[in-house]
Design a protein around this motif. Structure first.
Motif, PDB file in Angstrom:
ATOM      1  N   MET A 153      10.064 -71.764  11.779  1.00  0.00           N
ATOM      2  CA  MET A 153      11.052 -71.533  12.803  1.00  0.00           C
ATOM      3  C   MET A 153      10.557 -69.968  13.296  1.00  0.00           C
ATOM      4  SD  MET A 153      14.845 -72.673  11.271  1.00  0.00           S
ATOM      5  CE  MET A 153      15.502 -71.397  10.792  1.00  0.00           C
ATOM      6  N   MET A 154      10.105 -69.050  12.570  1.00  0.00           N
ATOM      7  CA  MET A 154       9.620 -67.928  12.983  1.00  0.00           C
ATOM      8  C   MET A 154       8.392 -67.930  13.933  1.00  0.00           C
ATOM      9  SD  MET A 154       9.920 -65.591   9.806  1.00  0.00           S
ATOM     10  CE  MET A 154       8.893 -64.254  10.107  1.00  0.00           C
ATOM     11  N   VAL A 155       7.513 -69.119  13.793  1.00  0.00           N
ATOM     12  CA  VAL A 155       6.501 -69.272  14.685  1.00  0.00           C
ATOM     13  C   VAL A 155       6.944 -70.000  16.021  1.00  0.00           C
ATOM     14  CG1 VAL A 155       4.702 -71.006  15.095  1.00  0.00           C
ATOM     15  CG2 VAL A 155       4.667 -69.611  12.838  1.00  0.00           C
ATOM     16  N   ALA A 156       7.819 -70.687  16.004  1.00  0.00           N
ATOM     17  CA  ALA A 156       8.535 -71.392  17.131  1.00  0.00           C
ATOM     18  C   ALA A 156       9.376 -70.337  17.781  1.00  0.00           C
ATOM     19  CB  ALA A 156       9.651 -72.356  16.609  1.00  0.00           C
ATOM     20  N   GLU A 157       9.892 -69.222  17.343  1.00  0.00           N
ATOM     21  CA  GLU A 157      10.438 -68.191  18.036  1.00  0.00           C
ATOM     22  C   GLU A 157       9.531 -67.365  18.873  1.00  0.00           C
ATOM     23  OE1 GLU A 157      13.826 -67.153  18.653  1.00  0.00           O
ATOM     24  OE2 GLU A 157      14.552 -68.639  17.973  1.00  0.00           O
ATOM     25  N   ARG A 158       8.364 -67.011  18.146  1.00  0.00           N
ATOM     26  CA  ARG A 158       7.236 -66.026  18.557  1.00  0.00           C
ATOM     27  C   ARG A 158       6.817 -67.081  19.763  1.00  0.00           C
ATOM     28  NH1 ARG A 158       5.527 -61.629  20.409  1.00  0.00           N
ATOM     29  NH2 ARG A 158       3.189 -61.295  20.098  1.00  0.00           N
ATOM     30  N   GLY A 159       6.342 -68.159  19.485  1.00  0.00           N
ATOM     31  CA  GLY A 159       5.694 -69.150  20.358  1.00  0.00           C
ATOM     32  C   GLY A 159       6.540 -69.266  21.939  1.00  0.00           C
TER      33      GLY A 159
ATOM     34  N   ILE B 198      -0.375 -74.117  12.455  1.00  0.00           N
ATOM     35  CA  ILE B 198      -1.296 -72.731  12.942  1.00  0.00           C
ATOM     36  C   ILE B 198      -1.237 -71.976  11.725  1.00  0.00           C
ATOM     37  CG2 ILE B 198      -0.600 -73.162  15.118  1.00  0.00           C
ATOM     38  CD1 ILE B 198       0.868 -70.004  13.574  1.00  0.00           C
ATOM     39  N   PHE B 199      -0.620 -72.221  10.425  1.00  0.00           N
ATOM     40  CA  PHE B 199      -0.728 -71.320   9.254  1.00  0.00           C
ATOM     41  C   PHE B 199      -1.886 -71.110   8.836  1.00  0.00           C
ATOM     42  CE2 PHE B 199       4.016 -72.352   7.985  1.00  0.00           C
ATOM     43  CZ  PHE B 199       4.636 -71.893   9.182  1.00  0.00           C
TER      44      PHE B 199
ATOM     45  N   ASN C 234      -2.561 -69.993   5.919  1.00  0.00           N
ATOM     46  CA  ASN C 234      -2.632 -70.391   4.471  1.00  0.00           C
ATOM     47  C   ASN C 234      -0.989 -71.062   4.305  1.00  0.00           C
ATOM     48  OD1 ASN C 234      -4.932 -69.067   3.343  1.00  0.00           O
ATOM     49  ND2 ASN C 234      -4.058 -67.362   4.271  1.00  0.00           N
ATOM     50  N   ILE C 235      -0.745 -71.680   3.309  1.00  0.00           N
ATOM     51  CA  ILE C 235       0.442 -72.206   3.020  1.00  0.00           C
ATOM     52  C   ILE C 235       1.302 -71.191   2.610  1.00  0.00           C
ATOM     53  CG2 ILE C 235      -0.093 -72.860   0.679  1.00  0.00           C
ATOM     54  CD1 ILE C 235       1.512 -75.482   1.315  1.00  0.00           C
ATOM     55  N   THR C 236       2.514 -71.172   2.907  1.00  0.00           N
ATOM     56  CA  THR C 236       3.679 -70.412   2.298  1.00  0.00           C
ATOM     57  C   THR C 236       3.957 -70.485   0.785  1.00  0.00           C
ATOM     58  OG1 THR C 236       5.275 -71.502   2.915  1.00  0.00           O
ATOM     59  CG2 THR C 236       4.645 -69.875   4.498  1.00  0.00           C
ATOM     60  N   SER C 237       4.400 -69.728  -0.018  1.00  0.00           N
ATOM     61  CA  SER C 237       4.791 -70.018  -1.244  1.00  0.00           C
ATOM     62  C   SER C 237       6.446 -70.293  -1.668  1.00  0.00           C
ATOM     63  CB  SER C 237       4.501 -68.612  -2.154  1.00  0.00           C
ATOM     64  OG  SER C 237       3.220 -68.384  -2.325  1.00  0.00           O
ATOM     65  N   GLY C 238       6.486 -71.487  -0.780  1.00  0.00           N
ATOM     66  CA  GLY C 238       7.874 -72.114  -0.785  1.00  0.00           C
ATOM     67  C   GLY C 238       7.768 -72.865   0.287  1.00  0.00           C
ATOM     68  N   ASN C 239       9.146 -73.242   0.756  1.00  0.00           N
ATOM     69  CA  ASN C 239       9.394 -74.333   1.798  1.00  0.00           C
ATOM     70  C   ASN C 239       8.965 -73.359   3.103  1.00  0.00           C
ATOM     71  OD1 ASN C 239      10.934 -75.701   4.174  1.00  0.00           O
ATOM     72  ND2 ASN C 239      11.913 -76.620   2.349  1.00  0.00           N
ATOM     73  N   ILE C 240       8.209 -74.358   4.054  1.00  0.00           N
ATOM     74  CA  ILE C 240       7.816 -73.807   5.262  1.00  0.00           C
ATOM     75  C   ILE C 240       8.882 -73.803   6.293  1.00  0.00           C
ATOM     76  CG2 ILE C 240       5.527 -74.353   4.496  1.00  0.00           C
ATOM     77  CD1 ILE C 240       5.476 -76.641   6.760  1.00  0.00           C
ATOM     78  N   ASN C 241      10.019 -74.128   6.154  1.00  0.00           N
ATOM     79  CA  ASN C 241      10.892 -74.098   7.272  1.00  0.00           C
ATOM     80  C   ASN C 241      11.092 -72.948   8.063  1.00  0.00           C
ATOM     81  OD1 ASN C 241      12.897 -75.562   8.730  1.00  0.00           O
ATOM     82  ND2 ASN C 241      14.457 -74.430   7.788  1.00  0.00           N
ATOM     83  N   ALA C 242      11.560 -71.721   7.204  1.00  0.00           N
ATOM     84  CA  ALA C 242      11.713 -70.486   7.960  1.00  0.00           C
ATOM     85  C   ALA C 242      10.558 -69.901   8.519  1.00  0.00           C
ATOM     86  CB  ALA C 242      12.294 -69.719   6.963  1.00  0.00           C
ATOM     87  N   ALA C 243       9.360 -70.109   7.989  1.00  0.00           N
ATOM     88  CA  ALA C 243       8.315 -69.613   8.631  1.00  0.00           C
ATOM     89  C   ALA C 243       7.906 -70.547   9.957  1.00  0.00           C
ATOM     90  CB  ALA C 243       7.041 -69.702   7.475  1.00  0.00           C
TER      91      ALA C 243
END
Length: 193
Positions: free
Chosen positions: A178-184, A164-165, A167-176
């Motif tokens: 997990m944030m999407v999962a928490e919000r979802g 669902i991003f 745009n791609i994050t400027s680094g590893n997407i793991n933390a982002a």
């Protein structure tokens, strides 16, 4: 609907044959003990190229059709060449020159931008972190899910992952992710009653 995704791209990988020996405490397995090489890479974390992806067949188990579209924009090309030139400059510093025997890949014969680009086209690839194939946005014509992670036009279906991003994050997407999962999870619990 054809969507797109992005992935971090590693291109500017330069392998160096070095003189160092491993300290006793940090010795690698015996199969690697004679190898004295290190690799330095610059990574294009925000590529401009977009990888179109779509349905390859009517069978759900078939993989989607994805064209990674690597090195297809002038900006991406300029930045990976710039990254490789920076790595070579760093390798010429006094500290690293003292342990370096020679550059093994792509090698000193690769000097021009055209040669470097040719080398990268043959040897580069993704370092994964794929995302964006179901991008979030307000417009159903240019996105798949809304700000509540609901698929446009389909009741009861959400997408809760890195796809669902927008745009791609400027680094590893793991933390982002997990944030999407928490919000979802909180959105799903809120809507379930």
């Amino acid at each position: 609907m054809v969507t797109a995704q992005r992935a971090h791209l590693t291109c500017s990988c330069i392998s160096i044959h070095c003189r160092t020996r491993y300290p006793r405490a940090a010795r690698p397995p015996s199969c690697l003990s004679r190898i004295r090489v290190f690799c330095s890479a610059s990574i294009r974390v925000a590529p401009r190229a977009v990888a179109p992806c779509g349905i390859a067949s009517r069978h759900a188990e078939d993989a989607p059709r994805i064209d990674p579209n690597y090195l297809s924009t002038d900006k991406d090309i300029a930045e990976v060449i710039q990254g490789s030139r920076l790595i070579r400059r760093i390798m010429q510093t006094e500290a690293l020159r003292s342990i370096t025997v020679k550059e093994t890949l792509p090698g000193p014969q690769v000097e021009t931008d055209a040669d470097m680009l040719s080398y990268f086209r043959e040897n580069s690839g993704s370092i994964y972190h794929l995302c964006g194939s179901c991008a979030m946005g307000a417009d159903p014509a240019t996105s798949v899910v809304d700000k509540h992670l609901k698929v446009h036009g389909i009741d009861g279906l959400r997408v809760v992952d890195a796809s669902i991003f927008p745009n791609i994050t400027s680094g590893n997407i793991n933390a982002a992710t997990m944030m999407v999962a928490e919000r979802g999870a909180s959105l799903i619990l809120r809507d379930s009653g």
